[in-house]
Design an enzyme around this catalytic site. Structure first.
Site, PDB file in Angstrom:
ATOM      1  CG  ASP A  83      -0.481  -0.111   2.648  1.00  0.00           C
ATOM      2  OD1 ASP A  83       1.158  -0.863   2.870  1.00  0.00           O
ATOM      3  OD2 ASP A  83      -0.675   0.860   3.428  1.00  0.00           O
ATOM      4  CD  GLU A 147       4.219   0.793   6.814  1.00  0.00           C
ATOM      5  OE1 GLU A 147       5.455   1.073   7.199  1.00  0.00           O
ATOM      6  OE2 GLU A 147       3.802   1.570   6.415  1.00  0.00           O
TER       7      GLU A 147
END
Length: 434
Positions: A83, A147
């Site tokens: 991400d 994350e």
């Protein structure tokens, strides 16, 4: 040594991963699955057997294991997140999700944080497959979701619900270290992370007596909150030196020929010049107010006011951090952790750290490798629940004038092609011998 195909692939993989929009807006608003499938397909092409795992539909993680030649050796975790933070296209010179390669530079969100490392990992293991290389120890590869938010759908989920996939792992490497830091005097530093400050994102709530805005009110929730936020924002946190930060200050002082006077750290930082940026945010705890939310009409005093604070604490100081927040918020404001993760500390005398240093020095002999502690946090925090010691090691050789730290979550994020080539060579060298 990584072959020419690996050098071509790391650029192409970085560009193609950037084109897969995995912007994480928080609150579950993200979908990493297309990027996870992309990574899994390339791992399978290297003869590995990747596993795709989800806690929430579309929030996909990938885990694969490369078997080493020494079954008695501890395994090493190599991980990167899929991400990225959001990007406003109007602010950029290029479409942030174009992955454009222009004038020897790859542009786009994730070019540094951290689809570049994801691409390096893929390029290295595919080169090994072509060459028939096996590392000394098992290498567990993990590409994670989430994350950039809570990690609940990513490394937290993997650590809590699939620990068996990381059996034997005692150490891990990921973002962010082994990048070129130019000090402005011609020296090139390569900091390797051996620690992280803990995360303490706080929610402050002040309660009071609601009422008319024209009336005297000694129990104004906004006033109480504002006073607490001001106390937090103006607080001077005392010096607290961890072993990693102490080592960083000592090595930098020796490099610059100044007395490593740890009793007067602020003066020492002044003498280090631009290199002080590597350590100045990690000699203390911190708490920065970032969000305020109160009221609904100008002539109405609300009964509640809320603020959010980004708190960070050094290894071994969380009790002090909590006690300080209790004092600064005072009796009229409650606080709680909105998100909390532990601080990390990694040894500098380990064979793994020595091998990371040797790999950088082989390809950047002009550089000076130094340890440092990250001011923020990574997925290493969640994997530490499994007893995995984490290091920051995403090697990049960067030209002077390139502000690496500004690329993280910044506008016009980009990475030079030559930096990616360097990263593949160094990562390949390290992982073969790790």
């Amino acid at each position: 040594m990584a072959d020419e195909q690996a050098l071509d692939e790391v650029v192409r993989f970085t560009s193609e991963l950037i084109r897969i929009d995995t912007a994480n807006f928080g609150g579950g608003d993200c979908r990493e699955r297309p990027a996870a499938e992309y990574a899994a397909e390339r791992l399978a092409g290297a003869g590995l057997e990747p596993i795709l795992l989800e806690r929430t539909e579309g929030r996909t993680n990938v885990v694969a294991r490369v078997e080493g030649t020494d079954p008695s050796a501890d395994a090493l975790l190599v991980h990167g997140h899929l991400d990225v933070v959001p990007a406003q296209a109007a602010d950029w010179q290029v479409d942030p999700f174009s992955g454009e390669v222009r004038d020897g530079v790859v542009w786009g969100r994730g070019a540094v944080d951290m689809k570049n490392m994801d691409a390096m990992i893929l390029a290295v293991v595919r080169a090994w497959a072509r060459e028939g290389v096996r590392p000394r120890r098992d290498i567990v590869i993990a590409f994670t979701a989430d994350e950039e938010a809570s990690a609940e759908d990513g490394s937290g989920f993997l650590a809590d619900h699939h620990p068996e996939l990381f059996e034997g792992c005692t150490e891990g490497v990921s973002e962010s270290g082994a990048f070129t830091f130019h000090d402005g005097t011609g020296r090139q530093l390569y900091p390797i992370a051996a620690g992280e400050r803990g995360t303490g994102w706080l929610k402050l709530t002040a309660h009071g007596r609601a009422g008319h805005g024209s009336k005297v009110n000694k129990e104004n929730a906004v006033t109480r909150l504002a006073a607490a936020v001001t106390r937090i924002g103006e607080h001077s946190w005392p010096l607290r030196l961890t072993p990693t930060v102490t080592a960083a200050l000592t090595e930098l002082a020796l490099l610059y020929g100044v007395e490593p006077d740890l009793a007067r750290v602020d003066l020492l930082l002044e003498k280090l010049g631009p290199a002080a940026k590597l350590v100045e945010s990690t000699v203390r705890n911190s708490a920065n107010p970032t969000m305020l939310n109160a009221g609904y009409k100008v002539n109405v005093i609300p009964g509640e006011a809320v603020a959010y604070v980004d708190g960070r604490h050094l290894h071994g100081t969380e009790d002090e951090f909590r006690a300080t927040l209790d004092r600064l918020t005072g009796p009229d404001v409650d606080w709680e952790f909105q998100h909390r993760e532990t601080a990390l500390q990694a040894p500098l005398d380990s064979p793994t750290y020595a091998r990371m240093r040797a790999a950088v020095e082989e390809f950047a002999p002009e550089g000076h490798v130094v340890p440092y502690c990250m001011s923020g946090g990574t997925d290493a925090k969640q994997f530490s629940r499994l007893g995995i010691t984490g290091y920051g090691f995403t090697p990049l050789r960067l030209p002077e004038g390139y502000d690496y730290q500004a690329m993280f979550h910044g506008v016009d994020e980009r990475v030079p092609v030559e930096a990616l080539h360097f990263g593949v060579r160094v990562l390949d060298r390290f992982l073969r011998t790790a």
